[in-house]
Write an enzyme that holds these catalytic residues in place. Sequence first.
Site, short mmCIF file in Angstrom:
data_model
loop_
_atom_site.label_atom_id
_atom_site.label_comp_id
_atom_site.label_asym_id
_atom_site.label_seq_id
_atom_site.Cartn_x
_atom_site.Cartn_y
_atom_site.Cartn_z
N ARG A 123 32.98 -59.02 96.23
CA ARG A 123 33.87 -59.73 95.31
C ARG A 123 35.25 -59.98 95.93
NH1 ARG A 123 32.21 -59.03 89.83
NH2 ARG A 123 34.34 -58.95 89.08
N ASN A 182 40.48 -54.78 85.63
CA ASN A 182 40.31 -56.10 86.25
C ASN A 182 41.02 -57.12 85.39
OD1 ASN A 182 38.57 -54.94 88.00
ND2 ASN A 182 36.75 -56.08 87.34
N GLY A 183 41.61 -58.13 86.01
CA GLY A 183 42.25 -59.19 85.23
C GLY A 183 43.75 -59.14 85.36
N GLU A 191 32.55 -79.99 101.97
CA GLU A 191 31.95 -78.65 101.93
C GLU A 191 31.87 -78.04 103.34
OE1 GLU A 191 31.41 -76.46 99.89
OE2 GLU A 191 29.88 -75.17 100.73
N LYS A 221 33.68 -74.58 104.43
CA LYS A 221 32.97 -73.45 105.05
C LYS A 221 33.69 -73.02 106.33
CE LYS A 221 30.97 -72.21 102.51
NZ LYS A 221 30.73 -72.79 101.24
N LYS A 263 34.99 -63.21 95.96
CA LYS A 263 33.74 -63.89 95.64
C LYS A 263 33.79 -64.50 94.25
CE LYS A 263 29.48 -65.16 96.19
NZ LYS A 263 29.30 -66.35 97.04
C1 AGP Z 1 32.74 -71.08 98.31
O1 AGP Z 1 32.38 -70.82 99.61
C2 AGP Z 1 33.89 -70.38 97.78
N1 AGP Z 1 33.98 -69.05 98.14
C3 AGP Z 1 34.48 -70.83 96.47
O2 AGP Z 1 34.99 -72.10 96.68
C4 AGP Z 1 33.58 -70.84 95.21
O3 AGP Z 1 32.61 -71.83 95.33
C5 AGP Z 1 34.47 -71.07 93.98
O4 AGP Z 1 35.37 -70.00 93.85
C6 AGP Z 1 33.67 -71.24 92.69
O5 AGP Z 1 32.93 -70.12 92.39
P1 AGP Z 1 31.74 -70.18 91.34
O6 AGP Z 1 30.70 -71.08 91.89
O7 AGP Z 1 31.30 -68.76 91.22
O8 AGP Z 1 32.32 -70.69 90.05
#
Ligand code: AGP
Length: 610
Positions: free
Chosen positions: A27, A100-101, A483, A487, A605
């Site tokens: 995360r 969290n938050g 994309e 990456k 994450k």
């Molecule tokens: C993707 O490689 C990212 N780590 C990030 O952009 C991610 O896609 C974005 O935070 C959205 O997350 P989600 O799909 O869990 O909503």
Amino acid sequence: MCGIVAAVAQRNVVPILLEGLKRLEYRGYDSAGLAVSTDDKEIKSVRKAGKVNHLTEQVKEDNLIGTTGIAHTRWATHGQPTAENAHPHCSGGTIMVVHNGIIENHEVLRQKLINAGYTFSSQTDTEVIAHLIAYYQKENHPLSEVVKQAVTCLEGAYSIAVMDRLSPGKIIAARSGSPLVLGVGIEEYFIASDPLALLPVTHQFQFLEEGDLVEITTSQATIYDQQGKQVQRPVATDHFEFDSAEKGNFKHYMLKEIHEQPEAINNTLEGRITENRILPQSFGCDAEKLLKEIDTVQIVACGTSYHSAMIARYWFETFGIACQVEIASEFRYRNIVVPKRCLFVTLSQSGETADTLSALRLAKKLGYASTLTICNVHGSSLVRESAMVCMTRAGAEIGVASTKAFTTQLTALLMLATVTGRLNGTVDAKQESTIAQALHKLPGLVKSALTLKNSIQHLAADFSHKQHALFLGRGTMYPLALEGALKLKEISYIHAEAYAAGELKHGPLALIDVDMPVIVIAPKNALLEKLKSNIEEVSARGGQLYVFADRSANLTETNCMKVIHMDTVPDIITPMICSVPLQLLAYEVAVIKGTDIDQPRNLAKSVTVE
Ligand code: AGP
């Protein structure tokens, strides 16, 4: 984002807490800590900046043992990632809190508590919660009631776990705006931000709902809803049999997840398509009726999921359905004019992304015709709050850089666009059959794209010393270029930009020189000839090109252009196929650079705060 693990058992819970934290590493976090107590009313805690491994060493050194405990990985928002700011936070040597938050009114509360004589030892918003609970604590008052009273003062988003030295064998947890799950064992109960953290100890979960508060002891778990009424939440046992938290023979989760894509896509499709048709029920029991009632689609998402949305717009429009896409953090703060008969779609791997969730809640108030989410996490907030749901079934995605969640989202989106078109009379049976057949071939074609790994490995060395890179594409390959750039920048820390190739001469062409590698995605489609002109524009200015091209595209290598030949595939599914080499390129460059691939710096994450 931060992760919570908590446990009450008759055995030592320290190994359970540490393993849980390891499993939540994906995360994103920058410090970690835990507190445990024993029946003799002793409470001990350890907090460390850096990785869970550091915490584990300290825990061993201090010989920490306990039957009740709370643990946390912190992703710094208020204050530096130091041991002092790491959780648990304590009040008066008795109350321990992990959180969290973000508590938005923490400054007001902090002042109030300082005036009442409390001393703060961290810069965090969380410490406010610990002192607030102590402030409301009165003799013989149950801890659950005290916590309930304290959380009513909090504004913002939180999930918390609380223990009290004076109430041994008991943990109170509460959620509002951040996810929390209750794990049910035999005479032991657990709390975590994600079921994955608890898979070694239980496969039975109850997802807490907004405003829920739960009290766990070894004998029972009692859940109260926002109104304080005792409630039951459904026990989920399915979907957790497969523990994908293991890396297996792969060096990184990201590489494992890239290779899992054929199987993941297969799972997305399973039971949802026949030879020639895509079943509307893939999106829920009422989907056939609900999708017939819409004329337009609004998709909202963040990051990689947003790129899926951008690709899907081309598909919806090809099938005669108007489609808008927007980044969730923008959508939620605009004055929206809701089109008539418009379906509101959210895309998310985690189902907990704060901006996407807020956008969904706003959309429900604004009166969209219906809501649908395409998501990878069972029981997540987006899944629970959307009228229609399509689970991508990709399996747990641990690497911060999203890969299999992206290609499975695309697969589900192509099904959705086709079904919506058919139900609205803009896609005929022949078209649907062609798409269904392409989808059947998709897992195999993704598998063969994975064989490009070796040639991409050779290419990667060219990038490892570069400061910048430019990605170009046209049509659906433009969002795919975005994309690819995301990456690369996420895991290799190389500054990467993407442009629609037609935009080159409107500015970015000025950047082209020998130090600017330009990656072009060139499948054989109606835009190929136009793309070839853009390739010429780059090579005429001395740019170094790397072109992922269809074998039949007639592009040959030159001194300034390397060509990576790809199989010819049905045009409609090129985004899924072409994403594979871009993922591999980012991965191989990051391997050479030696970055923290699964947990890149500064990233989380699951982004559960705004
Ligand atoms: C993707 O490689 C990212 N780590 C990030 O952009 C991610 O896609 C974005 O935070 C959205 O997350 P989600 O799909 O869990 O909503």
